[in-house]
Write a protein that holds these residues in place. Structure first.
Motif, PDB file in Angstrom:
ATOM      1  N   CYS A 113      10.191 -13.098  -4.639  1.00  0.00           N
ATOM      2  CA  CYS A 113       9.748 -12.669  -3.315  1.00  0.00           C
ATOM      3  C   CYS A 113       8.912 -11.391  -3.435  1.00  0.00           C
ATOM      4  CB  CYS A 113      10.974 -12.435  -2.440  1.00  0.00           C
ATOM      5  SG  CYS A 113      10.624 -11.817  -0.803  1.00  0.00           S
ATOM      6  N   ARG A 114       9.377 -10.447  -4.224  1.00  0.00           N
ATOM      7  CA  ARG A 114       8.632  -9.196  -4.426  1.00  0.00           C
ATOM      8  C   ARG A 114       7.298  -9.463  -5.116  1.00  0.00           C
ATOM      9  NH1 ARG A 114      14.045  -5.946  -6.279  1.00  0.00           N
ATOM     10  NH2 ARG A 114      14.846  -5.634  -4.172  1.00  0.00           N
ATOM     11  N   LEU A 115       7.288 -10.372  -6.070  1.00  0.00           N
ATOM     12  CA  LEU A 115       6.048 -10.748  -6.742  1.00  0.00           C
ATOM     13  C   LEU A 115       5.068 -11.369  -5.750  1.00  0.00           C
ATOM     14  CD1 LEU A 115       4.342 -11.258  -9.304  1.00  0.00           C
ATOM     15  CD2 LEU A 115       5.611 -13.401  -9.577  1.00  0.00           C
ATOM     16  N   THR A 116       5.560 -12.246  -4.892  1.00  0.00           N
ATOM     17  CA  THR A 116       4.714 -12.882  -3.880  1.00  0.00           C
ATOM     18  C   THR A 116       4.080 -11.839  -2.963  1.00  0.00           C
ATOM     19  OG1 THR A 116       6.066 -14.875  -3.914  1.00  0.00           O
ATOM     20  CG2 THR A 116       4.723 -14.525  -1.959  1.00  0.00           C
ATOM     21  N   MET A 117       4.868 -10.881  -2.511  1.00  0.00           N
ATOM     22  CA  MET A 117       4.314  -9.852  -1.627  1.00  0.00           C
ATOM     23  C   MET A 117       3.334  -8.947  -2.363  1.00  0.00           C
ATOM     24  SD  MET A 117       7.149  -8.990   1.256  1.00  0.00           S
ATOM     25  CE  MET A 117       8.397  -8.287   0.229  1.00  0.00           C
ATOM     26  N   GLY A 118       3.564  -8.707  -3.651  1.00  0.00           N
ATOM     27  CA  GLY A 118       2.606  -7.929  -4.437  1.00  0.00           C
ATOM     28  C   GLY A 118       1.276  -8.652  -4.585  1.00  0.00           C
ATOM     29  N   ILE A 119       1.329  -9.959  -4.820  1.00  0.00           N
ATOM     30  CA  ILE A 119       0.104 -10.755  -4.911  1.00  0.00           C
ATOM     31  C   ILE A 119      -0.616 -10.760  -3.568  1.00  0.00           C
ATOM     32  CG2 ILE A 119      -0.785 -13.097  -5.237  1.00  0.00           C
ATOM     33  CD1 ILE A 119       1.508 -13.499  -7.290  1.00  0.00           C
ATOM     34  N   ALA A 120       0.151 -10.908  -2.485  1.00  0.00           N
ATOM     35  CA  ALA A 120      -0.452 -10.909  -1.149  1.00  0.00           C
ATOM     36  C   ALA A 120      -1.103  -9.565  -0.836  1.00  0.00           C
ATOM     37  CB  ALA A 120       0.609 -11.256  -0.102  1.00  0.00           C
ATOM     38  N   MET A 121      -0.464  -8.485  -1.221  1.00  0.00           N
ATOM     39  CA  MET A 121      -1.047  -7.162  -0.981  1.00  0.00           C
ATOM     40  C   MET A 121      -2.346  -7.015  -1.772  1.00  0.00           C
ATOM     41  SD  MET A 121      -0.624  -4.292   0.667  1.00  0.00           S
ATOM     42  CE  MET A 121       1.066  -3.828   0.940  1.00  0.00           C
ATOM     43  N   PHE A 122      -2.354  -7.470  -3.008  1.00  0.00           N
ATOM     44  CA  PHE A 122      -3.565  -7.434  -3.828  1.00  0.00           C
ATOM     45  C   PHE A 122      -4.683  -8.224  -3.148  1.00  0.00           C
ATOM     46  CE2 PHE A 122      -6.325  -8.920  -7.254  1.00  0.00           C
ATOM     47  CZ  PHE A 122      -6.578  -7.753  -7.946  1.00  0.00           C
ATOM     48  N   ALA A 123      -4.347  -9.421  -2.665  1.00  0.00           N
ATOM     49  CA  ALA A 123      -5.348 -10.263  -1.991  1.00  0.00           C
ATOM     50  C   ALA A 123      -5.858  -9.608  -0.719  1.00  0.00           C
ATOM     51  CB  ALA A 123      -4.751 -11.634  -1.683  1.00  0.00           C
ATOM     52  N   MET A 124      -4.977  -8.978   0.036  1.00  0.00           N
ATOM     53  CA  MET A 124      -5.408  -8.304   1.271  1.00  0.00           C
ATOM     54  C   MET A 124      -6.326  -7.133   0.970  1.00  0.00           C
ATOM     55  SD  MET A 124      -1.892  -8.494   3.511  1.00  0.00           S
ATOM     56  CE  MET A 124      -2.553  -7.842   5.047  1.00  0.00           C
ATOM     57  N   LEU A 125      -6.016  -6.406  -0.075  1.00  0.00           N
ATOM     58  CA  LEU A 125      -6.889  -5.274  -0.462  1.00  0.00           C
ATOM     59  C   LEU A 125      -8.249  -5.754  -0.932  1.00  0.00           C
ATOM     60  CD1 LEU A 125      -4.209  -3.116  -2.274  1.00  0.00           C
ATOM     61  CD2 LEU A 125      -5.586  -2.349  -0.330  1.00  0.00           C
ATOM     62  N   LEU A 126      -8.303  -6.916  -1.564  1.00  0.00           N
ATOM     63  CA  LEU A 126      -9.587  -7.468  -2.007  1.00  0.00           C
ATOM     64  C   LEU A 126     -10.514  -7.765  -0.836  1.00  0.00           C
ATOM     65  CD1 LEU A 126      -8.756  -9.960  -4.899  1.00  0.00           C
ATOM     66  CD2 LEU A 126     -10.048  -7.836  -5.059  1.00  0.00           C
ATOM     67  N   THR A 127      -9.948  -8.069   0.314  1.00  0.00           N
ATOM     68  CA  THR A 127     -10.761  -8.444   1.463  1.00  0.00           C
ATOM     69  C   THR A 127     -11.301  -7.252   2.244  1.00  0.00           C
ATOM     70  OG1 THR A 127      -8.866  -8.629   2.948  1.00  0.00           O
ATOM     71  CG2 THR A 127      -9.516 -10.608   1.735  1.00  0.00           C
ATOM     72  N   LEU A 128     -10.908  -6.055   1.897  1.00  0.00           N
ATOM     73  CA  LEU A 128     -11.413  -4.875   2.621  1.00  0.00           C
ATOM     74  C   LEU A 128     -12.904  -4.689   2.385  1.00  0.00           C
ATOM     75  CD1 LEU A 128      -8.704  -2.109   2.224  1.00  0.00           C
ATOM     76  CD2 LEU A 128      -9.230  -3.471   4.226  1.00  0.00           C
TER      77      LEU A 128
END
Length: 196
Positions: A181-196
């Protein structure tokens, strides 16, 4: 979030499921683990809300300020627990990670707010200009890339070593789901930062 609607849908679903799992974990846990699960649930649901594609829902103008207030409060909470310390160094690192994550969410909420240089939340489907401070975004991307790699490395031995005996011995609970779960949220945070 800017970018294709499909990535927004996937992030919304992944973060929502992760938030739901963390919320169910908070019901079962006690003490420090319960606090961590609650913080992760807030992060998961908040990330899911921020990832909702504009095709489905265009947030009101005050949404950016609401996200900033929510995650600012989460950052203060993480700072409080970080300051009060934990019994174990792992708890200290976990509070530090929550602090970084909450501050990153405040940063994204401010960047995505209407009137910000990044084009605001309404620019999901369109090609938006880069927003935020490139150096800060880059530092956060490096942090989350490192976090994801370390988390993935920790997950592999847990699943291999725990096997069926570890699952059966814990009353049906799956100990590898929390790091996943923590890994999933880390990947999601990385993806969200990429879209900035």
């Amino acid at each position: 979030m800017h970018g294709p609607a499909l990535s927004g849908w996937l992030l919304m679903v992944l973060c929502g499921v992760a938030g739901g799992y963390c919320l169910s974990r908070a019901r079962r846990e006690t003490g420090e683990e319960r606090r961590a699960a609650r913080a992760e649930a807030v992060m998961g649901f908040g990330m899911a809300a921020m990832a909702v594609p504009a095709v489905l829902f265009t947030p009101p103008a005050w949404a950016g300020a609401g996200y900033a207030a929510l995650f600012g409060t989460a950052a203060l909470r993480a700072l409080w627990f970080l300051r009060s310390g934990g019994r174990h160094p792992q708890q200290h690192l976990h509070h530090l990670h929550h602090l970084v994550g909450s501050l990153a969410m405040v940063y994204m909420a401010v960047v995505m707010a209407p009137g910000a240089d990044g084009g605001g939340h309404a620019g999901h489907g369109a090609a938006a200009s880069a927003g935020g401070v490139p150096l800060l975004t880059g530092v956060l991307l490096v942090y989350y890339a490192f976090y994801v790699l370390v988390s993935a490395g920790r997950l592999i031995p847990v699943t291999a070593a725990s096997g069926a005996a570890g699952v059966a011995g814990s009353g049906g609970a799956r100990p590898e789901l929390t790091p996943a779960c923590r890994l999933t949220m880390g990947i999601a945070m990385f993806a969200m930062l990429l879209t900035l």
